[in-house]
Design an enzyme around this catalytic site. Structure first.
Site, PDB file in Angstrom:
ATOM      1  N   LYS A  20       0.822  -1.199   0.000  1.00  0.00           N
ATOM      2  CA  LYS A  20       0.000   0.000   0.000  1.00  0.00           C
ATOM      3  C   LYS A  20       0.854   1.247   0.000  1.00  0.00           C
ATOM      4  O   LYS A  20       1.919   1.263   0.608  1.00  0.00           O
ATOM      5  CB  LYS A  20      -0.888   0.019   1.251  1.00  0.00           C
ATOM      6  CG  LYS A  20      -2.351   0.300   0.922  1.00  0.00           C
ATOM      7  CD  LYS A  20      -3.276   0.012   2.070  1.00  0.00           C
ATOM      8  CE  LYS A  20      -4.605  -0.509   1.569  1.00  0.00           C
ATOM      9  NZ  LYS A  20      -5.524  -0.823   2.654  1.00  0.00           N
ATOM     10  N   GLN A  21       0.397   2.273  -0.695  1.00  0.00           N
ATOM     11  CA  GLN A  21       0.988   3.583  -0.485  1.00  0.00           C
ATOM     12  C   GLN A  21      -0.033   4.372   0.317  1.00  0.00           C
ATOM     13  O   GLN A  21      -1.085   4.753  -0.188  1.00  0.00           O
ATOM     14  CB  GLN A  21       1.327   4.280  -1.807  1.00  0.00           C
ATOM     15  CG  GLN A  21       1.911   5.653  -1.580  1.00  0.00           C
ATOM     16  CD  GLN A  21       2.865   6.103  -2.677  1.00  0.00           C
ATOM     17  OE1 GLN A  21       3.184   5.361  -3.601  1.00  0.00           O
ATOM     18  NE2 GLN A  21       3.328   7.336  -2.570  1.00  0.00           N
ATOM     19  N   GLY A  22       0.264   4.570   1.585  1.00  0.00           N
ATOM     20  CA  GLY A  22      -0.684   5.213   2.492  1.00  0.00           C
ATOM     21  C   GLY A  22      -0.674   6.713   2.345  1.00  0.00           C
ATOM     22  O   GLY A  22      -0.310   7.253   1.302  1.00  0.00           O
ATOM     23  N   ALA A  23      -1.064   7.391   3.416  1.00  0.00           N
ATOM     24  CA  ALA A  23      -1.162   8.837   3.395  1.00  0.00           C
ATOM     25  C   ALA A  23       0.208   9.484   3.324  1.00  0.00           C
ATOM     26  O   ALA A  23       0.363  10.567   2.788  1.00  0.00           O
ATOM     27  CB  ALA A  23      -1.909   9.321   4.630  1.00  0.00           C
ATOM     28  N   GLU A  24       1.223   8.838   3.873  1.00  0.00           N
ATOM     29  CA  GLU A  24       2.555   9.433   3.773  1.00  0.00           C
ATOM     30  C   GLU A  24       3.671   8.409   3.641  1.00  0.00           C
ATOM     31  O   GLU A  24       4.815   8.782   3.431  1.00  0.00           O
ATOM     32  CB  GLU A  24       2.825  10.351   4.975  1.00  0.00           C
ATOM     33  CG  GLU A  24       2.666   9.653   6.314  1.00  0.00           C
ATOM     34  CD  GLU A  24       3.364  10.413   7.445  1.00  0.00           C
ATOM     35  OE1 GLU A  24       4.236  11.227   7.145  1.00  0.00           O
ATOM     36  OE2 GLU A  24       3.027  10.171   8.604  1.00  0.00           O
ATOM     37  N   ALA A  25       3.348   7.136   3.776  1.00  0.00           N
ATOM     38  CA  ALA A  25       4.400   6.128   3.754  1.00  0.00           C
ATOM     39  C   ALA A  25       4.068   5.024   2.759  1.00  0.00           C
ATOM     40  O   ALA A  25       2.933   4.894   2.311  1.00  0.00           O
ATOM     41  CB  ALA A  25       4.555   5.523   5.144  1.00  0.00           C
ATOM     42  N   VAL A  27       3.984   0.956   2.463  1.00  0.00           N
ATOM     43  CA  VAL A  27       3.878  -0.162   3.387  1.00  0.00           C
ATOM     44  C   VAL A  27       4.187  -1.453   2.639  1.00  0.00           C
ATOM     45  O   VAL A  27       3.578  -1.748   1.611  1.00  0.00           O
ATOM     46  CB  VAL A  27       2.465  -0.204   4.014  1.00  0.00           C
ATOM     47  CG1 VAL A  27       2.304  -1.450   4.886  1.00  0.00           C
ATOM     48  CG2 VAL A  27       2.215   1.053   4.837  1.00  0.00           C
ATOM     49  N   LYS A  40       7.118  -0.126   7.294  1.00  0.00           N
ATOM     50  CA  LYS A  40       6.514   1.169   6.946  1.00  0.00           C
ATOM     51  C   LYS A  40       7.645   2.142   6.664  1.00  0.00           C
ATOM     52  O   LYS A  40       8.376   2.531   7.558  1.00  0.00           O
ATOM     53  CB  LYS A  40       5.632   1.653   8.103  1.00  0.00           C
ATOM     54  CG  LYS A  40       5.013   3.014   7.838  1.00  0.00           C
ATOM     55  CD  LYS A  40       3.919   3.357   8.841  1.00  0.00           C
ATOM     56  CE  LYS A  40       3.361   4.730   8.558  1.00  0.00           C
ATOM     57  NZ  LYS A  40       2.278   5.113   9.456  1.00  0.00           N
ATOM     58  N   ASP A 143      -4.404  11.751  13.681  1.00  0.00           N
ATOM     59  CA  ASP A 143      -4.833  11.396  12.321  1.00  0.00           C
ATOM     60  C   ASP A 143      -5.932  10.339  12.394  1.00  0.00           C
ATOM     61  O   ASP A 143      -5.831   9.273  11.788  1.00  0.00           O
ATOM     62  CB  ASP A 143      -3.626  10.875  11.518  1.00  0.00           C
ATOM     63  CG  ASP A 143      -3.938  10.702  10.037  1.00  0.00           C
ATOM     64  OD1 ASP A 143      -4.974  11.202   9.573  1.00  0.00           O
ATOM     65  OD2 ASP A 143      -3.130  10.049   9.341  1.00  0.00           O
TER      66      ASP A 143
HETATM   67  N1  LIG Z   1       0.646  -3.494  10.981  1.00  0.00           N
HETATM   68  C1  LIG Z   1      -0.128  -3.572   9.891  1.00  0.00           C
HETATM   69  N2  LIG Z   1      -0.758  -4.721   9.567  1.00  0.00           N
HETATM   70  C2  LIG Z   1      -1.540  -4.794   8.471  1.00  0.00           C
HETATM   71  N3  LIG Z   1      -1.774  -3.758   7.631  1.00  0.00           N
HETATM   72  C3  LIG Z   1      -1.163  -2.594   7.882  1.00  0.00           C
HETATM   73  C4  LIG Z   1      -0.323  -2.431   9.026  1.00  0.00           C
HETATM   74  N4  LIG Z   1       0.140  -1.168   9.029  1.00  0.00           N
HETATM   75  C5  LIG Z   1      -0.386  -0.568   7.945  1.00  0.00           C
HETATM   76  N5  LIG Z   1      -1.181  -1.406   7.249  1.00  0.00           N
HETATM   77  C6  LIG Z   1      -1.917  -1.072   6.002  1.00  0.00           C
HETATM   78  O1  LIG Z   1      -1.257  -0.031   5.316  1.00  0.00           O
HETATM   79  C7  LIG Z   1      -2.054   1.145   5.242  1.00  0.00           C
HETATM   80  C8  LIG Z   1      -1.201   2.387   5.439  1.00  0.00           C
HETATM   81  O2  LIG Z   1      -0.531   2.333   6.685  1.00  0.00           O
HETATM   82  P1  LIG Z   1      -0.424   3.581   7.659  1.00  0.00           P
HETATM   83  O3  LIG Z   1       0.350   3.190   8.855  1.00  0.00           O
HETATM   84  O4  LIG Z   1      -1.771   4.141   7.886  1.00  0.00           O
HETATM   85  O5  LIG Z   1       0.489   4.560   6.766  1.00  0.00           O
HETATM   86  P2  LIG Z   1       0.222   6.054   6.273  1.00  0.00           P
HETATM   87  O6  LIG Z   1       0.774   6.949   7.331  1.00  0.00           O
HETATM   88  O7  LIG Z   1       0.981   6.172   4.997  1.00  0.00           O
HETATM   89  O8  LIG Z   1      -1.252   6.234   6.061  1.00  0.00           O
HETATM   90  C9  LIG Z   1      -3.121   0.959   6.314  1.00  0.00           C
HETATM   91  O9  LIG Z   1      -4.315   1.627   6.011  1.00  0.00           O
HETATM   92  C10 LIG Z   1      -3.311  -0.556   6.324  1.00  0.00           C
HETATM   93  O10 LIG Z   1      -4.178  -0.950   5.298  1.00  0.00           O
HETATM   94 MG   LIG Z   2      -2.845   5.919   7.353  1.00  0.00          MG
END
Ligand SMILES: Nc1ncnc2c1ncn2[C@@H]1O[C@H](COP(=O)(O)OP(=O)(O)O)[C@@H](O)[C@H]1O
Ligand SMILES: [Mg+2]
Lengths: 234, 368
Positions: A20-25, A27, A40, A143
């Site tokens: 996944k590319q989340g809001a700032e990172a 994954v 992350k 957040d």
């Molecule tokens: N520990 C985890 N286990 C399973 N999925 C995760 C985990 N951490 C993150 N994810 C997945 O990755 C996405 C983005 O992670 P997140 O920590 O929210 O990063 P960002 O700050 O980029 O939004 C989450 O919405 C979730 O779907």
């Molecule tokens: Mg997030």
């Protein structure tokens, strides 16, 4: 020591899969001693000034780890932190297996149309309780959206799912009711815009929060004041 | 509060009735003929009148009320400015479009949000010409005007919208018949922050404080650290403003940095915040398009930064230039055109204005 650490990220990322590319990172999923692990990575944001980027990225990595530990000590479900690389800004976390974001979960319940009011109410209650505990520990998440809450699925039929809070990059420690009020205000707006027609459900969430937190009355009062602030100045 | 509630409920009901009886007729009628809408905008210090015919901008003249350096614009002075030029602008709009009043199908005007006195002035003229010409009236939400104009000009399909101006800062995405606000400022608007900073160090308001800050920022090089306040998908600018109001003169007189450095640092900081909340909303909504609208949206540095962010996540950026980004009449005509085609009109007795009018209050009946 730092040099050794900075080697960890490239090593683990080389055979990791971007999920996944989340809001700032970004994954990634990989394995650590045979266990599924999430990496992350707060990659450099080239749109912003390097000095600002370095400051924000470092602060957020530190804050995320710090708040996860504090929450876990208070009994709030958050992923276990295996280790951190402050050079490449990578956090190595326990993967929450077969989980779904609360956002996707609510959307699928709403879409299925069938009368699953109870399931929605359970989710609202859980969020309210967890936030109450978190705020009583003076952790401000910073957040709160339904994308940053995970539900473990696949438990036995009839069992209600377990909720895990993630993404503490914007979190900080504060005992001030206005900080907690803004935290709830941010959630309220994200919640209502993401999930149309859930005003009653969010009211329930707040009620549960108020009933579960020892210091809620001042917080709720601040929450009511934030929108007025926005309106009067905008 | 109660009479106001009753009044707005009554008006909604009446509007519905009205729109239904003309709707089927219009559907038949429109399948052949073109629709021409004139739009009146004057919610802040710009007065603009634009004419749109089925997606084509026929004319879009505009005037700006410019105050001396160090001064903001006051509602009554702004209204006086608009009153003085509105008929000239109207004449230009018709002449440039090569149209007579008889060619117009609908008169759209900004119902809000904005400053009371200028809004009233412009609505009054719109009401008057609508009656003189015997044409239907239509009150339009200013923010929706920006969004619809941006969509028309850029052909963006379903973008996450960053709406940034002197009075507004919102991150918006469409779902289920509303433009929903995912993030916004919890205190002052970004344009307001820039304008007030310009007043502190006496930057010219001609053509606009934002434009002059942008030009000065290009000559700045030293990055001065300023407060950075992102809260989820929301932002706050009041802390930055009070910090810089307090520190600017000290930093300048001690030679610690130049005015250009301050412009540069302020832009880098507030635009980073805007790009960040846009990215947060995109991640949350799973969106791959961004549209920037509003007066601050024509800033090329903001567009550049947003473009880099989009590239890093495989998304596409849409933006417009100052003709359509900055408040103008055509944007009100365009939103009016969509609404009119969907069967909306505003009865004369309901043609009031309102200083507060949230983007998500409007039911978007013209999109799936
Ligand atoms: N520990 C985890 N286990 C399973 N999925 C995760 C985990 N951490 C993150 N994810 C997945 O990755 C996405 C983005 O992670 P997140 O920590 O929210 O990063 P960002 O700050 O980029 O939004 C989450 O919405 C979730 O779907
Ligand atoms: Mg997030």
């Amino acid at each position: 020591m730092t040099q050794e650490k900075s080697l960890a990220a490239p090593h683990f990322l080389s055979n990791a899969v971007l999920i996944k590319q989340g809001a700032e990172a970004r994954v990634y999923r990989t394995e650590f001693l045979g266990k599924p692990m999430i990496v992350k990575e707060r990659f450099p944001k080239r749109y912003r000034h390097p000095a600002l980027d370095e400051k924000l990225t470092h602060r957020r990595t530190v804050q995320e780890v710090r708040s996860i530990l504090r929450c876990r000590k208070a009994g709030i479900c958050a992923p276990v932190v295996y280790f951190v690389d402050y050079i490449s800004h990578c956090i190595f976390l326990e993967e929450i297996m077969s989980s779904l974001t609360v956002r996707d979960h609510i959307a699928s319940i709403q879409q299925s149309g069938s009368c699953k009011e109870q399931e929605l109410e359970y989710i609202a209650d859980r969020v309210g309780q967890i936030l109450a505990t978190m705020h009583d520990e003076d952790v401000i998440h910073g957040d709160l959206t339904t994308s940053n809450m995970l539900l473990r699925c696949g438990l036995e039929d009839g069992d209600m799912e377990d909720m895990v809070i993630i993404d503490f990059g914007l979190s900080y420690i504060s005992a001030l009711p206005e900080d907690k009020g803004v935290d709830l205000y941010v959630l309220e707006k994200a919640f209502l815009s993401t999930h149309p027609n859930t005003e009653a459900l969010f009211e329930r969430l707040l009620k549960t929060y108020a009933a579960s937190s020892k210091k809620s009355s001042a917080v709720i009062k601040k929450l009511d004041e934030v929108p007025q602030l926005t309106l009067s100045r905008n | 509060v109660v009479p106001l509630c009753l009044r707005s409920m009554g008006c909604r009901h009446k509007n519905d009735e009205h729109s239904w009886d003309v709707l089927s007729f219009r559907r038949l009628f429109f399948s052949a003929a073109m629709t021409v809408v004139i739009g009146f905008e004057g919610s802040a210090n710009k007065i603009g009148i634009g004419i749109i015919r089925d997606g084509v901008v026929l004319s879009n003249p505009r005037r700006t009320y410019i105050t001396p350096p160090g001064q903001g614009f006051m509602p009554s002075d702004t209204a006086r400015h608009h009153r003085a030029v509105i008929l000239t602008v109207l004449k230009e709009a018709l002449e440039q479009a090569g149209l007579k009043p008889a060619d117009i199908d609908c008169v759209a005007y900004t119902k809000g949000p904005g400053m009371g006195a200028p809004l009233v002035t412009v609505a009054l003229v719109a009401r008057t010409v609508a009656q003189l010409w015997g044409k239907p009236l239509l009150g339009v939400n200013h923010c929706i005007g920006h969004i619809e104009m941006g969509r028309l000009i850029t052909n963006a399909n379903n973008p996450t919208v960053l709406y940034v101006s002197g009075g507004n800062t919102q991150v918006i995405a469409y779902s289920e018949r509303r433009y929903r606000i995912f993030g916004e400022t919890i205190d002052i608007a970004v344009g307001n922050c820039l304008d007030r900073f310009a007043r502190v160090i006496k930057i010219s308001n001609d053509p606009s404080p934002g434009y002059n800050i942008e030009q000065m920022a290009k000559k700045g090089s030293q990055y001065v650290e300023l407060p950075y306040a992102v809260k989820g998908m929301d932002v706050s600018f009041s802390g930055i403003l009070s910090y810089i109001e307090e520190a600017a003169h000290k930093m300048l007189s001690s030679g610690q940095c130049t005015a250009e450095d301050l412009c540069f640092s302020l832009q880098e900081t507030v635009f980073s915040m805007l790009v960040e909340i846009t990215e947060r909303a995109m991640a949350h909504c799973g969106s791959h398009e961004v549209l920037i609208v509003g007066g601050v949206g024509c800033n090329l540095r903001l567009q550049e930064m947003m473009g880099v962010m989009c590239k890093e996540r495989g998304a596409k950026l849409f933006a417009t230039d100052e003709r359509f980004c900055i408040d103008n009449g055509a944007m009100i005509a365009q939103a009016g055109w969509e609404m009119f085609r969907a069967g909306h009109v505003t009865d004369l007795e309901d043609s009031w204005i309102t200083q507060r009018y949230r983007t998500d209050e409007v039911e978007v009946t013209w999109r799936d």
